[in-house]
Design a protein around this motif. Structure first.
Motif: not given
Length: 248
Positions: A205-213
């Motif tokens: 979701x756009x407001x998610x503060x979790x990021x996975x690359x």
């Protein structure tokens, strides 16, 4: 389903993500329709976590054929605070992972031991297992995956040229819908010099503060070269490839 589970609640579930396209371009649509074959391999990663204090360990991922025609996909993580053993017995059929038996075990220092299991009975259409010391049963959906099978399916789909992928995954005692996309092609500095990679992201979701690359190396049969996850509290988790043997 997230690539990692954090200590206190859970430790990150290590996912080495594997994937070979040409260095300069993605595969064509015709290539995407071809049948792909699994190659056995063994890879090793450094696994680091930074929650104010850096903690390092190693992660080993193997994919090996079994005498009955199935495959064993397994990850083992050794670190100062925890050990993880995660495995899946699967069939590979028509470019699809067909999970049969999934197991996950976490044990370590100053954390609560944890185990999970999922058994896939495709004839009865039921998945049964254990999560948080409680048994569960779910109706199997077509194409349903487990957390480890998801990683193998993702790599093979990218190998066939897909750029935007969505999966239904049994994680814990329920289904999650996970989406991934190729977002860039970029070189990554490794011990062997600059390596062309495909950069993928888990779409949230756009407001998610979790990021996975994730960075996959076409020249190495789409092996995961690096994975980085940032948690809402700023904690970071990272895998970096240190050794690989493919097709042995």
């Amino acid at each position: 389903m997230d690539s990692y589970r954090t200590p206190a609640k859970t430790l990150p579930r290590f996912t080495a993500w594997l994937l070979v396209v040409s260095a300069g371009a993605l595969p064509t649509a015709a290539h995407a329709e071809q049948q792909t074959e699994l190659l056995p391999y063994e890879v090793t990663y450094t696994a680091s976590m930074n929650k104010g204090v850096a903690i390092d360990g190693t992660a080993t991922r193997t994919l090996s054929p079994r005498e009955d025609g199935t495959w064993l996909y397994r990850t083992k993580v050794d670190s100062f605070i925890a050990d993880i053993d995660e495995s899946l017995v699967l069939r590979w059929q028509n470019n699809r992972v067909i999970p049969i038996r999934y197991r996950y075990r976490l044990s370590g220092f100053l954390i609560r031991d944890r185990k999970e299991s999922i058994n896939f009975d495709w004839e009865s259409g039921k998945a049964t297992g254990e999560y948080k010391n409680k048994d569960f049963t779910l109706d199997l959906e077509d194409g349903a995956l487990d957390p480890l099978g998801l990683q193998l399916q993702l790599s093979q789909d990218i190998k066939r040229g897909q750029k935007d992928m969505t999966y239904r995954v049994i994680d814990g005692n329920r289904y999650d819908t996970d989406r991934f996309a190729i977002i860039d092609q970029e070189p990554l500095d490794t011990s062997n010099g600059s390596t062309p990679t495909l950069k993928a992201e888990k779409i949230r979701e756009e407001d998610s503060k979790r990021e996975t690359l994730m960075w996959f190396a076409p020249e190495r049969d789409y092996l995961l070269i690096q994975l980085r996850q940032v948690e809402p509290d700023g904690s970071t988790y990272q895998l970096r490839l240190t050794q690989s043997e493919v097709g042995g």
